[in-house]
Structure formats: C-alpha cells, structure tokens
Design a protein around this motif. Structure first.
Motif, short mmCIF file in Angstrom:
data_model
loop_
_atom_site.label_atom_id
_atom_site.label_comp_id
_atom_site.label_asym_id
_atom_site.label_seq_id
_atom_site.Cartn_x
_atom_site.Cartn_y
_atom_site.Cartn_z
N UNK A 1 0.83 -1.22 0.00
CA UNK A 1 0.00 0.00 0.00
C UNK A 1 0.86 1.26 0.00
N UNK A 2 1.94 1.25 0.75
CA UNK A 2 2.85 2.39 0.77
C UNK A 2 3.47 2.59 -0.61
N UNK A 3 3.85 1.50 -1.25
CA UNK A 3 4.40 1.56 -2.60
C UNK A 3 3.37 2.12 -3.57
N UNK A 4 2.13 1.65 -3.50
CA UNK A 4 1.07 2.14 -4.40
C UNK A 4 0.83 3.64 -4.22
#
Length: 78
Positions: free
Chosen positions: A41-44
C-alpha cells in the motif's frame, strides 16, 4: 479491479511500448530504487504521488522546460 481489457487488434510492435518502457525506467531510477517500502500500500501511494509529480511538476527540456500538463495546456490555449 478496473476492468481493463488488453488490446489484441494487431501484431505487436516494439515501438508501441517505447513510451511506457521509458516511463517505467524513469520511475524506477527516480523513485523505486531510491526508497524503501514497508508495505504494498505504501508503494502504491508512492507511485500515485510520483505519477502526479511526473505529469504536473517535473519539467522536461524537450517540452520547453515545462511539465507535460503545462505543455499540453499551453498547446491547447494557442
């Protein structure tokens, strides 16, 4: 998720992918390899932020020192 369908209308051409291959190379060099991520989610979220930056803030000399959005806006108003 977004109901995207792959186009199968004609034989593939390597030049069709050139723009996206260039973008992904830039994304990896300027964002992915310079950061660490604790979750998918952080990457997205980071990729979403980078795409906004790339289109709205990152200037390109080929576009007369403007961002892609600024360049298109200028072209449309002329």
């Amino acid at each position: 998720d977004r109901a995207v369908t792959q186009s199968m209308s004609r034989k593939g051409n390597c030049l069709d992918n050139a723009a996206m291959e260039s973008f992904f190379g830039t994304l990896k060099a300027e964002y992915f390899h310079l950061n660490q991520f604790d979750s998918v989610e952080e990457l997205k979220r980071g990729i979403d932020d980078y795409i906004h930056y790339y289109n709205h803030e990152r200037i390109k000399l080929k576009l007369e020192g403007l961002s892609p959005v600024q360049y298109r806006t200028q072209a449309l108003s002329a």
